[in-house]
Write an enzyme that holds these catalytic residues in place. Structure first.
Site, PDB file in Angstrom:
ATOM      1  N   ARG A  46     -11.015  82.212  56.574  1.00 19.87           N
ATOM      2  CA  ARG A  46     -10.245  81.290  57.236  1.00 19.87           C
ATOM      3  C   ARG A  46      -9.770  81.979  58.696  1.00 19.87           C
ATOM      4  O   ARG A  46      -9.648  81.433  59.604  1.00 19.87           O
ATOM      5  CB  ARG A  46      -9.039  81.102  56.578  1.00 19.87           C
ATOM      6  CG  ARG A  46      -7.959  80.265  57.235  1.00 19.87           C
ATOM      7  CD  ARG A  46      -6.693  79.575  56.244  1.00 19.87           C
ATOM      8  NE  ARG A  46      -6.445  80.289  54.937  1.00 19.87           N
ATOM      9  CZ  ARG A  46      -5.674  81.404  55.063  1.00 19.87           C
ATOM     10  NH1 ARG A  46      -4.886  82.081  56.075  1.00 19.87           N
ATOM     11  NH2 ARG A  46      -5.582  82.150  53.954  1.00 19.87           N
ATOM     12  N   TYR A  98      -7.402  56.999  71.657  1.00 18.53           N
ATOM     13  CA  TYR A  98      -7.962  56.777  70.243  1.00 18.53           C
ATOM     14  C   TYR A  98      -6.890  56.336  69.425  1.00 18.53           C
ATOM     15  O   TYR A  98      -5.877  57.252  69.270  1.00 18.53           O
ATOM     16  CB  TYR A  98      -8.697  58.104  69.985  1.00 18.53           C
ATOM     17  CG  TYR A  98      -9.116  58.334  68.152  1.00 18.53           C
ATOM     18  CD1 TYR A  98      -9.851  57.180  67.868  1.00 18.53           C
ATOM     19  CD2 TYR A  98      -8.742  59.126  67.623  1.00 18.53           C
ATOM     20  CE1 TYR A  98     -10.380  57.384  66.776  1.00 18.53           C
ATOM     21  CE2 TYR A  98      -9.149  59.245  66.310  1.00 18.53           C
ATOM     22  CZ  TYR A  98      -9.936  57.989  65.803  1.00 18.53           C
ATOM     23  OH  TYR A  98     -10.231  58.150  64.610  1.00 18.53           O
ATOM     24  N   ASP A 170      -7.670  65.258  76.726  1.00 14.86           N
ATOM     25  CA  ASP A 170      -8.592  64.983  75.518  1.00 14.86           C
ATOM     26  C   ASP A 170     -10.154  64.553  76.271  1.00 14.86           C
ATOM     27  O   ASP A 170     -10.278  63.462  76.682  1.00 14.86           O
ATOM     28  CB  ASP A 170      -8.129  63.885  74.449  1.00 14.86           C
ATOM     29  CG  ASP A 170      -9.254  63.718  73.557  1.00 14.86           C
ATOM     30  OD1 ASP A 170     -10.523  63.729  73.588  1.00 14.86           O
ATOM     31  OD2 ASP A 170      -9.091  62.902  72.417  1.00 14.86           O
ATOM     32  N   LYS A 195     -18.464  64.169  68.729  1.00 19.48           N
ATOM     33  CA  LYS A 195     -19.000  63.242  69.538  1.00 19.48           C
ATOM     34  C   LYS A 195     -20.180  63.839  70.287  1.00 19.48           C
ATOM     35  O   LYS A 195     -21.092  64.276  69.510  1.00 19.48           O
ATOM     36  CB  LYS A 195     -18.092  62.613  70.325  1.00 19.48           C
ATOM     37  CG  LYS A 195     -16.824  62.119  69.417  1.00 19.48           C
ATOM     38  CD  LYS A 195     -16.904  61.114  68.496  1.00 19.48           C
ATOM     39  CE  LYS A 195     -16.278  60.750  67.234  1.00 19.48           C
ATOM     40  NZ  LYS A 195     -14.712  61.010  67.435  1.00 19.48           N
TER      41      LYS A 195
HETATM   42  O1  P1T Z   1     -12.828  62.095  64.268  1.00 18.29           O
HETATM   43  P1  P1T Z   1     -12.274  63.400  64.809  1.00 18.29           P
HETATM   44  O2  P1T Z   1     -13.364  64.393  65.227  1.00 18.29           O
HETATM   45  O3  P1T Z   1     -11.252  63.808  64.218  1.00 18.29           O
HETATM   46  O4  P1T Z   1     -11.919  63.124  66.517  1.00 18.29           O
HETATM   47  C1  P1T Z   1     -10.634  62.253  66.781  1.00 18.29           C
HETATM   48  C2  P1T Z   1     -10.950  61.794  68.246  1.00 18.29           C
HETATM   49  C3  P1T Z   1     -10.102  62.381  69.309  1.00 18.29           C
HETATM   50  N1  P1T Z   1      -9.902  61.976  70.281  1.00 18.29           N
HETATM   51  C4  P1T Z   1     -11.017  61.083  70.569  1.00 18.29           C
HETATM   52  C5  P1T Z   1     -10.882  60.606  72.118  1.00 18.29           C
HETATM   53  C6  P1T Z   1     -11.648  60.507  69.879  1.00 18.29           C
HETATM   54  O5  P1T Z   1     -12.595  59.296  70.144  1.00 18.29           O
HETATM   55  C7  P1T Z   1     -11.621  60.714  68.529  1.00 18.29           C
HETATM   56  C8  P1T Z   1     -12.469  60.129  67.256  1.00 18.29           C
HETATM   57  N2  P1T Z   1     -13.050  58.825  67.796  1.00 18.29           N
HETATM   58  C9  P1T Z   1     -13.820  57.831  66.892  1.00 18.29           C
HETATM   59  C10 P1T Z   1     -13.956  58.183  65.606  1.00 18.29           C
HETATM   60  C11 P1T Z   1     -13.987  56.712  67.603  1.00 18.29           C
HETATM   61  O6  P1T Z   1     -14.938  55.977  67.256  1.00 18.29           O
HETATM   62  O7  P1T Z   1     -13.466  56.370  68.576  1.00 18.29           O
END
Ligand code: P1T
Length: 381
Positions: A46, A98, A170, A195
Site C-alpha cells: 500500500r 464531470y 483536472d 481516459k
Molecule cells: O472514472 P474515474 O477514473 O474515477 O475518473 C473520474 C473523472 C474525473 N475527471 C473527469 C474530467 C472525468 O471525465 C472523469 C470520468 N469521466 C467519465 C467516466 C466520463 O465518461 O465523462
C-alpha cells in the site's frame, strides 16, 4: 527532452535484478526485511510498489512536475485533493464538470463542512465576487466535460496566486500531450488516467501531479493512510499505454477536427462544441495553452428533440454507446442520463447542459469510416 521521448523513456529504467527493459509487474503485497527496519526501500505494497513508482515517475515527467501520486481511480485522486482541505474551507469550481466530481463535492464533502461554489469559469470575471478569506482552492477542467469550454488557466492563476489560493486543473480531457497546467502556473494537476493516458479502455486509475513539495507530502500521506492505490498489473498497463500517448493524441486530434467540421456542415446538426473552430468562444485561449484541440466534442440537433437525439445515440455502430472517453475506439454518450446524471437537472440547465446534448470521444480509427458511421445515424433523424 521532447514529449514523445519522455513518453517512452521517462521514469523507466531496466529492472535492476534482471535487466528486463519493461518494468516488471511486482505482484506482491509485502517485502522481506533482513532485520526490523532493514529493507530495500519497500516495506508494504500500500505504501510502495516498484511498478507504481516507475509509473509515478513517468506521470511526473509528462506533466513537467516533480511529484506524482497514483490512485485507484480518477475519483480517488479528486478525493485525496479535497481531503487536504479542512471544514470551513471553500472551493470555487467550474460549473461544467464531470458529474462524479460534482457528486463527490456536494454529496461527500459538503456534509463535512467544505463549501463549493459552481460558476462558469470560462469567464474569469465570475471569480472575484465569490472569493473570500475562506477560499482555499479553485477547481477547473479545461476543456470542460461535457461542453468542451476552455478556461484560461493563466488568467485564473493571476487572480488566485496573490491571494494564496491553490489552482487545481483536472487535465483529463486535454491529456499531458496537449496541455501542461503546471507550466501555466497551476499548483496541482489531476487526471482520470482511465481516459487518454491509459488509452485502451482497460484500466481505471487516477493521479495527482504537483511541484509543491509540502502539498505532495500531504497527498502521499493520504494515499498511504487511506489506501486507494492502483494494483501493479494496472500500473504496468498504463506504463505500456503511455508509450504511444503522443502518437494516439495526434490521431485523436486529426480525427476530432474531421468529425467536428463534418458535423458543423451537416444540415441536421444545430451546434457543435469544439474549440478548434475559429469562431468558438475559447479558440484563442485554446490556441495559446494547448498544443492542439483534442478528440472530444459535443453537439445538438436542429429541432432539439429527444427522440432525434436517441436515434443518433442508438444509430451508430463504430461509435459505441458507453460512458468514458479517451480510448482508441470511438464512443458516443448522452451526458444528461449517463455521465452527468448525478447533477440535478436544474443545475445542468444553469450551466448550459441540455438534455439533448450528444458527446463524442473520437477514436483513432480511419476517419472516413467514422464520418460514414455518423452520416448513417444522422440519416435516421
Ligand atoms: O472514472 P474515474 O477514473 O474515477 O475518473 C473520474 C473523472 C474525473 N475527471 C473527469 C474530467 C472525468 O471525465 C472523469 C470520468 N469521466 C467519465 C467516466 C466520463 O465518461 O465523462
Amino acid at each position: 527532452m521532447k514529449f514523445g521521448t519522455k513518453a517512452i523513456h521517462a521514469g523507466v529504467e531496466p529492472d535492476p535484478s534482471t535487466g528486463a527493459i519493461m518494468t516488471p509487474i511486482y505482484q506482491t503485497s509485502t517485502y522481506v526485511q533482513a532485520s526490523p527496519g532493514d529493507h530495500k526501500g519497500y516495506e508494504y505494497a500500500r505504501t510502495q510498489n516498484p511498478t507504481r513508482t516507475a509509473l509515478e515517475s513517468s506521470l511526473a515527467a509528462l506533466e513537467n512536475g516533480q511529484f506524482a501520486t497514483a490512485f485507484g481511480s480518477g475519483m480517488a485522486a479528486v478525493d485525496a485533493i479535497i481531503k487536504s482541505l479542512r471544514p470551513g474551507d471553500e472551493v470555487i469550481s467550474t460549473n461544467d464538470l464531470y458529474g462524479g466530481s460534482y457528486r463527490i463535492f456536494t454529496k461527500v464533502f459538503e456534509p463535512y463542512g467544505i463549501k463549493f461554489h459552481f460558476v462558469d469559469l470560462s469567464n474569469t470575471e465570475n471569480l472575484s465576487s465569490l472569493i473570500n478569506d475562506n477560499t482555499k482552492m479553485i477547481w477547473l477542467e479545461t476543456p470542460t466535460n461535457p461542453l468542451i469550454r476552455i478556461i484560461d488557466v493563466e488568467a485564473v492563476v493571476n487572480i488566485a496566486k496573490p491571494r494564496g489560493i491553490k489552482v487545481v486543473v483536472d487535465n483529463t480531457f486535454a491529456s499531458p500531450y496537449l496541455q501542461n497546467p503546471l507550466d501555466l502556473g497551476a499548483d496541482i494537476v489531476m487526471h482520470s488516467i482511465t481516459k487518454y493516458i491509459a488509452g485502451h479502455s482497460d484500466v481505471v486509475m487516477g493521479c495527482v501531479v504537483t511541484n509543491d513539495e509540502a502539498f505532495h507530502q500531504q497527498i502521499r500521506f493520504i494515499q498511504n493512510a487511506v489506501g486507494a492505490v492502483p494494483g501493479p498489473q494496472d500500473c504496468f498497463l498504463v506504463l505500456r499505454g503511455i508509450k504511444t500517448l503522443h502518437l494516439r493524441m495526434r490521431a485523436h486530434c486529426e480525427n476530432g477536427a474531421k468529425v467536428a467540421h463534418f458535423l458543423k456542415s451537416h444540415p441536421k446538426v444545430s451546434h457543435v462544441y469544439w474549440p478548434g473552430f475559429e469562431d468558438a468562444p475559447g479558440h484563442e485561449v485554446a490556441k495559446r495553452q494547448m498544443r492542439d484541440f483534442g478528440g472530444m466534442l459535443s453537439f445538438t440537433l436542429k429541432g432539439d428533440q429527444m427522440d432525434d437525439a436517441l436515434k443518433v445515440l442508438e444509430g451508430t455502430s463504430l461509435f459505441s454507446l458507453a460512458e468514458s472517453l479517451g480510448g482508441v475506439e470511438s464512443l458516443i454518450g448522452h451526458p444528461a442520463s449517463m455521465t452527468h446524471a448525478s447533477i440535478p437537472k436544474e443545475e445542468r440547465e444553469k450551466s448550459g447542459l441540455s438534455d439533448t446534448l450528444i458527446r463524442l470521444s473520437v477514436g483513432v480509427e480511419d476517419a472516413e469510416d467514422l464520418l460514414e458511421d455518423l452520416a448513417k445515424a444522422l440519416d435516421k433523424v
